[in-house]
Write an enzyme that holds these catalytic residues in place. Structure first.
Site, mmCIF file in Angstrom:
data_model
loop_
_atom_site.group_PDB
_atom_site.id
_atom_site.type_symbol
_atom_site.label_atom_id
_atom_site.label_comp_id
_atom_site.label_asym_id
_atom_site.label_seq_id
_atom_site.Cartn_x
_atom_site.Cartn_y
_atom_site.Cartn_z
ATOM 1 N N GLY A 13 0.820 -1.221 0.000
ATOM 2 C CA GLY A 13 0.000 0.000 0.000
ATOM 3 C C GLY A 13 0.852 1.268 0.000
ATOM 4 C CD GLN A 14 -0.305 7.413 0.283
ATOM 5 O OE1 GLN A 14 -1.335 7.236 0.938
ATOM 6 N NE2 GLN A 14 0.119 8.610 -0.077
ATOM 7 C CG ASP A 51 -7.673 -12.702 3.063
ATOM 8 O OD1 ASP A 51 -8.646 -13.222 2.506
ATOM 9 O OD2 ASP A 51 -7.768 -11.751 3.874
ATOM 10 C CE1 TYR A 141 -9.538 6.540 6.889
ATOM 11 C CE2 TYR A 141 -8.950 4.240 6.640
ATOM 12 C CZ TYR A 141 -8.589 5.549 6.867
ATOM 13 O OH TYR A 141 -7.269 5.870 7.082
ATOM 14 C CE LYS A 145 -7.553 2.688 9.742
ATOM 15 N NZ LYS A 145 -6.549 1.606 9.928
#
Ligand code: VAH
Length: 317
Positions: A13-14, A51, A141, A145
């Site tokens: 990911g980023q 996964d 999202y 969190k």
């Protein structure tokens, strides 16, 4: 002293892709196990397809490599999350529960859980948003969190798990492309400027959001994890600030290098998400507890982004 072995979920990911390399530098290439849902042939180092919703698969890797620390970077971000709310809740929470339970059962020494300024909703003071503001996120999202922060604190209080967390602002970097976030415009805009292409921004020009340069975000992650446990007084998640700006301000910063850069504004559904988030963040607790201090302002970030992106594009020619 026991050899540390680090497991990273979401390593493609980023943030995960840059953090993996930084952790390899810190702990040694052979002591970092990067994992993600799909194979990553270009990754240099130890990589496993994982996964993270699969408890047995995660357990197998933890035992196989005798993992001592876990950085749980896998998650569906804000904009993509709104396209499939129940799936987002399921994946973001199930992967966290697996990491928490595997860490408890296998006495993992330290866990990092990335939270986000997305935990805040529109009903808090959006300027210099305090650490202890009430959390009423507008996105699934953000809900995952906020719930995750409380689960992290629960595993610390009930089981003594040394889990630490920071609320990332929008992360901007040249090393990787973001995926499905509301702040992604601030990365895409640089790529368009470098390619001398016009940029259409999906947020309005005055939409100020808290952002952080990748180098600062990675350093904050390392520093919060390196701090003595006794210094970590917040076990939900720390506010961390980098630099706040809006599309007009970042466009003007880019135009100091590319004067003819063309930008238009066409707000979409992500404008509603951005309007529910803080404009700036109060990170006094992080400063006091583990000496946090950002190094990059908008000008320094713009200069570094353009210098490195130009080099990246030249390599592709
Ligand atoms: C997102 N980049 O836009 C992430 C981040 C604060 C924003 O959580 O969803």
């Amino acid at each position: 002293m026991q050899q540390e072995t680090i497991l990273i979920t979401g390593a493609s990911g980023q943030l995960g892709s840059v953090l993996s390399k930084r952790l390899q530098d810190k702990f040694g290439v052979n002591n970092v196990i990067a994992t993600d849902l799909r194979d990553n042939p270009s990754f240099v180092g130890q990589f496993e397809i994982l996964d993270a919703t699969d408890f047995e698969a995660l357990t197998t890797i933890v035992i196989k490599y005798n993992v001592t620390q876990i950085y749980h970077m896998a998650a569906i971000l804000s904009a993509n999350g709104e396209k499939n709310p129940l799936l987002t809740w399921d994946i973001n929470m199930k992967t966290l529960f697996n990491v928490l339970e595997v860490s408890r059962i296998h006495t993992i020494s330290k866990v990092f859980f990335p939270s986000s300024i997305a935990v805040f909703g529109a009903n808090v003071n959006r300027d210099n948003t305090p650490q202890d503001s009430n959390l009423t996120p507008s996105t699934v999202y953000g809900m995952t969190k906020a719930a995750g922060e409380n689960w992290a604190n629960y595993y610390y209080e009930k089981y003594g798990l040394d889990i630490r967390s920071i609320r990332y602002p929008g992360v901007i970097g040249y090393q990787s492309l973001p995926g499905g976030g509301t702040t992604d415009y601030a990365v895409d805009i640089f790529h368009k400027a470098i390619k001398n292409e016009p940029f259409e921004c999906f947020l309005s020009e005055k939409t100020t959001l808290p952002m952080i340069y990748m180098d600062d975000a990675i350093r904050a992650t390392i520093e919060v994890m390196d701090a003595p446990s006794v210094n970590i007084k917040t076990r939900t998640s720390y506010n961390v600030a980098g630099v706040s700006f809006n599309p007009e301000e970042i466009t003007n910063a880019i135009r100091t290098i590319y004067p003819d850069f063309k930008v238009t504004y066409k707000p979409d559904f992500r404008q509603g998400i951005a309007d529910s988030w803080p404009k700036s963040i109060d990170d006094t607790n992080a400063k006091n507890d583990w000496n946090w201090k950002p190094n990059y302002n908008l000008e320094a970030m713009t200069e570094d982004m353009i210098e490195n992106l130009k080099a990246t594009y030249l390599e592709k020619i």
